[in-house]
Design a protein around this motif. Sequence first.
Motif, PDB file in Angstrom:
ATOM      1  N   PRO A   1       0.818  -1.250  -0.089  1.00  0.00           N
ATOM      2  CA  PRO A   1      -0.039  -0.103  -0.118  1.00  0.00           C
ATOM      3  C   PRO A   1       0.884   1.362  -0.131  1.00  0.00           C
ATOM      4  CG  PRO A   1       0.191  -0.975   2.016  1.00  0.00           C
ATOM      5  CD  PRO A   1       0.685  -1.881   1.240  1.00  0.00           C
ATOM      6  N   THR A   2       0.330   2.111  -0.723  1.00  0.00           N
ATOM      7  CA  THR A   2       0.680   3.653  -0.750  1.00  0.00           C
ATOM      8  C   THR A   2      -0.366   4.345   0.201  1.00  0.00           C
ATOM      9  OG1 THR A   2       1.885   3.549  -2.720  1.00  0.00           O
ATOM     10  CG2 THR A   2       1.433   5.661  -1.719  1.00  0.00           C
ATOM     11  N   MET A   3      -0.069   5.318   1.289  1.00  0.00           N
ATOM     12  CA  MET A   3      -0.978   5.918   2.068  1.00  0.00           C
ATOM     13  C   MET A   3      -1.056   7.361   1.817  1.00  0.00           C
ATOM     14  SD  MET A   3      -2.104   3.499   4.009  1.00  0.00           S
ATOM     15  CE  MET A   3      -2.913   3.835   5.704  1.00  0.00           C
ATOM     16  N   VAL A   4      -1.919   8.074   1.710  1.00  0.00           N
ATOM     17  CA  VAL A   4      -2.106   9.735   1.280  1.00  0.00           C
ATOM     18  C   VAL A   4      -3.151  10.076   2.060  1.00  0.00           C
ATOM     19  CG1 VAL A   4      -2.396  11.459  -0.471  1.00  0.00           C
ATOM     20  CG2 VAL A   4      -1.525   9.179  -1.114  1.00  0.00           C
ATOM     21  N   VAL A   5      -2.817  10.925   3.011  1.00  0.00           N
ATOM     22  CA  VAL A   5      -3.612  11.885   3.909  1.00  0.00           C
ATOM     23  C   VAL A   5      -4.041  13.168   3.495  1.00  0.00           C
ATOM     24  CG1 VAL A   5      -3.916  13.092   6.232  1.00  0.00           C
ATOM     25  CG2 VAL A   5      -2.898  10.803   6.008  1.00  0.00           C
ATOM     26  N   LEU A   6      -5.351  13.389   3.125  1.00  0.00           N
ATOM     27  CA  LEU A   6      -5.966  14.597   2.507  1.00  0.00           C
ATOM     28  C   LEU A   6      -6.573  15.520   3.603  1.00  0.00           C
ATOM     29  CD1 LEU A   6      -7.679  12.897  -0.334  1.00  0.00           C
ATOM     30  CD2 LEU A   6      -5.420  13.605  -0.485  1.00  0.00           C
ATOM     31  N   ASP A   7      -6.491  16.680   3.153  1.00  0.00           N
ATOM     32  CA  ASP A   7      -7.205  17.695   4.005  1.00  0.00           C
ATOM     33  C   ASP A   7      -8.905  17.998   3.640  1.00  0.00           C
ATOM     34  OD1 ASP A   7      -7.343  19.251   1.728  1.00  0.00           O
ATOM     35  OD2 ASP A   7      -5.776  20.864   2.580  1.00  0.00           O
ATOM     36  N   ASP A   8      -9.634  18.842   4.130  1.00  0.00           N
ATOM     37  CA  ASP A   8     -10.891  18.964   3.836  1.00  0.00           C
ATOM     38  C   ASP A   8     -11.162  19.434   2.385  1.00  0.00           C
ATOM     39  OD1 ASP A   8     -10.206  21.429   4.237  1.00  0.00           O
ATOM     40  OD2 ASP A   8     -11.442  21.911   5.848  1.00  0.00           O
ATOM     41  N   ALA A   9     -10.081  19.944   1.787  1.00  0.00           N
ATOM     42  CA  ALA A   9     -10.324  20.269   0.389  1.00  0.00           C
ATOM     43  C   ALA A   9      -9.845  19.101  -0.672  1.00  0.00           C
ATOM     44  CB  ALA A   9      -9.638  21.627   0.088  1.00  0.00           C
TER      45      ALA A   9
ATOM     46  N   GLU B   1       3.048   8.392   1.536  1.00  0.00           N
ATOM     47  CA  GLU B   1       4.098   7.358   1.930  1.00  0.00           C
ATOM     48  C   GLU B   1       3.906   5.977   1.604  1.00  0.00           C
ATOM     49  OE1 GLU B   1       5.821   5.227   6.099  1.00  0.00           O
ATOM     50  OE2 GLU B   1       4.798   7.298   6.281  1.00  0.00           O
ATOM     51  N   ASP B   2       4.836   5.516   0.727  1.00  0.00           N
ATOM     52  CA  ASP B   2       4.815   4.105   0.337  1.00  0.00           C
ATOM     53  C   ASP B   2       5.235   3.360   1.855  1.00  0.00           C
ATOM     54  OD1 ASP B   2       4.464   4.506  -2.233  1.00  0.00           O
ATOM     55  OD2 ASP B   2       6.369   4.807  -2.571  1.00  0.00           O
ATOM     56  N   ILE B   3       4.454   2.518   2.138  1.00  0.00           N
ATOM     57  CA  ILE B   3       4.300   1.633   3.367  1.00  0.00           C
ATOM     58  C   ILE B   3       5.422   0.553   3.157  1.00  0.00           C
ATOM     59  CG2 ILE B   3       3.236   0.466   4.947  1.00  0.00           C
ATOM     60  CD1 ILE B   3       2.465   3.336   4.789  1.00  0.00           C
TER      61      ILE B   3
ATOM     62  N   SER C   1       1.280   2.760  -5.315  1.00  0.00           N
ATOM     63  CA  SER C   1       1.987   3.627  -6.484  1.00  0.00           C
ATOM     64  C   SER C   1       2.921   2.693  -7.357  1.00  0.00           C
ATOM     65  CB  SER C   1       2.804   4.725  -5.968  1.00  0.00           C
ATOM     66  OG  SER C   1       4.106   3.870  -5.169  1.00  0.00           O
ATOM     67  N   ALA C   2       3.269   3.284  -8.524  1.00  0.00           N
ATOM     68  CA  ALA C   2       3.965   2.352  -9.551  1.00  0.00           C
ATOM     69  C   ALA C   2       5.490   1.915  -8.890  1.00  0.00           C
ATOM     70  CB  ALA C   2       4.268   3.074 -10.848  1.00  0.00           C
ATOM     71  N   LYS C   3       5.824   2.657  -8.097  1.00  0.00           N
ATOM     72  CA  LYS C   3       7.077   2.486  -7.270  1.00  0.00           C
ATOM     73  C   LYS C   3       6.868   1.178  -6.693  1.00  0.00           C
ATOM     74  CE  LYS C   3      10.796   4.120  -4.295  1.00  0.00           C
ATOM     75  NZ  LYS C   3      11.257   5.232  -3.489  1.00  0.00           N
ATOM     76  N   GLN C   4       5.724   1.131  -5.764  1.00  0.00           N
ATOM     77  CA  GLN C   4       5.524  -0.123  -4.734  1.00  0.00           C
ATOM     78  C   GLN C   4       5.415  -1.167  -5.838  1.00  0.00           C
ATOM     79  OE1 GLN C   4       6.050  -0.096  -1.727  1.00  0.00           O
ATOM     80  NE2 GLN C   4       4.381   0.442  -0.639  1.00  0.00           N
ATOM     81  N   GLN C   5       4.506  -0.955  -6.659  1.00  0.00           N
ATOM     82  CA  GLN C   5       4.218  -2.174  -7.645  1.00  0.00           C
ATOM     83  C   GLN C   5       5.493  -3.029  -8.042  1.00  0.00           C
ATOM     84  OE1 GLN C   5       0.735  -1.927 -10.003  1.00  0.00           O
ATOM     85  NE2 GLN C   5      -0.251  -0.190  -8.907  1.00  0.00           N
ATOM     86  N   GLN C   6       6.593  -2.125  -8.196  1.00  0.00           N
ATOM     87  CA  GLN C   6       7.618  -2.593  -8.925  1.00  0.00           C
ATOM     88  C   GLN C   6       8.988  -3.142  -7.965  1.00  0.00           C
ATOM     89  OE1 GLN C   6       8.089  -3.500 -12.233  1.00  0.00           O
ATOM     90  NE2 GLN C   6       6.022  -2.529 -12.341  1.00  0.00           N
TER      91      GLN C   6
END
Length: 267
Positions: free
Chosen positions: A124-132, A139-141, A175-180
Amino acid sequence: MLPSAPRIVLLTAALVVLGACRTIVPPNFRPPENPNGGITTARKTLEDASPCCGSFADLSYQDMLPWQPQRFELSKDSPVANLNGDRSYFLAFRLPQGAQLPYTIALKSELNGRWLSSSYLFAPTMVVLDDAFQPLRSEDIQLCEYIGWTSETTGAFGKFKVDDDKARYLVVYSSAKQQQSQTYWEQSPTTFSAEAPVKMNSAGSFKIPHGPDGVLFVGMQNDTYKKAINNAVCAKAQQGNGVISTLRDVVTTDLLGDDKKKKEKGG
């Protein structure tokens, strides 16, 4: 007394069967005919899929992040997003607003495949978003292997810390990096021989490739996952100088007082 004809026939048949046991390998012990077929097919399926979304704002955030890790299956039936040029299956959550910061999200990826030598992991790749729906952190875990007593405590574990009070949403994709990339696996890909079907072959890369789909557990970290993560193996341990060398160092430095550093200091 000479053996009778039926006895001779039975004895001959038994010897033939015993001899065959040395060359017959049970189906579940045989290595896969096409080790790369699973991950290659999965990548082709993802490549041919039509993305539903092209930005974080396009995703649906109806589901709340589970209060403990929950099972999700990312497969050909899951929606596909094209995020920052990376095509991936994904999960999207609302983050709990009542949780005390910082808090930890735990993850576990399960091996996808019948054979260890042909299995792969969804990393997994984790992305935290704000209210917008703007990214605050991505982060690539790193996944680390832990083999527990139950299926719940066995797999490739990871964690992600949320410490920003502006965090409102979470997107999990690969992400593409994680998948490789690959994940270190302490148990080597097992191969079997006809002469010794249950004998493990320790040769191998000791790494599991990452693929586009699979089973992923995601949720707030609980005690079970915390223990697994703290004891997980992330890389091959550094080799020492051996037991004899270590004992010799202990004897000469601690017991006999032959410590060069102490002598230099006048100790």
